[in-house]
Scaffold this motif. Structure first.
Motif, PDB file in Angstrom:
ATOM      1  N   ASP A 152       0.877   4.038  -2.924  1.00 50.24           N
ATOM      2  CA  ASP A 152       0.588   5.422  -2.572  1.00 50.24           C
ATOM      3  C   ASP A 152       1.636   6.359  -3.172  1.00 50.24           C
ATOM      4  O   ASP A 152       1.301   7.397  -3.741  1.00 50.24           O
ATOM      5  CB  ASP A 152       0.526   5.576  -1.054  1.00 50.24           C
ATOM      6  CG  ASP A 152       0.180   6.986  -0.633  1.00 50.24           C
ATOM      7  OD1 ASP A 152      -0.700   7.596  -1.263  1.00 50.24           O
ATOM      8  OD2 ASP A 152       0.793   7.471   0.345  1.00 50.24           O
ATOM      9  N   VAL A 206       0.839  -1.200   0.000  1.00 46.93           N
ATOM     10  CA  VAL A 206       0.000   0.000   0.000  1.00 46.93           C
ATOM     11  C   VAL A 206       0.877   1.254   0.000  1.00 46.93           C
ATOM     12  O   VAL A 206       0.592   2.220  -0.717  1.00 46.93           O
ATOM     13  CB  VAL A 206      -0.971  -0.008   1.203  1.00 46.93           C
ATOM     14  CG1 VAL A 206      -1.639   1.343   1.385  1.00 46.93           C
ATOM     15  CG2 VAL A 206      -2.007  -1.097   1.022  1.00 46.93           C
ATOM     16  N   PHE A 253       0.773   9.059  -6.186  1.00 42.78           N
ATOM     17  CA  PHE A 253       1.017  10.489  -5.987  1.00 42.78           C
ATOM     18  C   PHE A 253       1.917  11.024  -7.092  1.00 42.78           C
ATOM     19  O   PHE A 253       1.653  12.094  -7.651  1.00 42.78           O
ATOM     20  CB  PHE A 253       1.645  10.753  -4.614  1.00 42.78           C
ATOM     21  CG  PHE A 253       1.903  12.215  -4.375  1.00 42.78           C
ATOM     22  CD1 PHE A 253       0.882  13.045  -3.954  1.00 42.78           C
ATOM     23  CD2 PHE A 253       3.162  12.762  -4.582  1.00 42.78           C
ATOM     24  CE1 PHE A 253       1.110  14.401  -3.744  1.00 42.78           C
ATOM     25  CE2 PHE A 253       3.400  14.109  -4.372  1.00 42.78           C
ATOM     26  CZ  PHE A 253       2.359  14.927  -3.960  1.00 42.78           C
TER      27      PHE A 253
END
Length: 79
Positions: free
Chosen positions: A29, A25, A33
């Protein structure tokens, strides 16, 4: 009394499922981004500043996570 096996750090096998999921995760992430949010930030200087700050925070988080996972949190009396 027989000695019970204890982990001496968080990298010892078997790894916990939630530990591995948290690594995945976190990686997703960071990638999301960089792929979605950074291009939406205005002019190139703003993108460069945001990328540098985000990169520094990611490196710091990864470094400190590795340091805490590697340490042995057990009480000396339990070893």
């Amino acid at each position: 009394m027989t000695a019970e096996w204890r982990r001496t750090n968080g990298f010892q096998a078997p790894l916990h499922t939630l530990q591995v999921v948290s690594w995945i995760v976190f990686g997703l992430d960071v990638l999301l981004f960089a792929a979605i949010a950074l291009p939406l930030l205005g002019p190139p200087p703003a993108r460069a500043a945001a990328a540098a700050l985000f990169g520094a925070s990611v490196l710091g988080l990864a470094l400190f996570t590795a340091m805490t996972t590697r340490c042995d949190p057990a009480d000396a009396a339990l070893r």
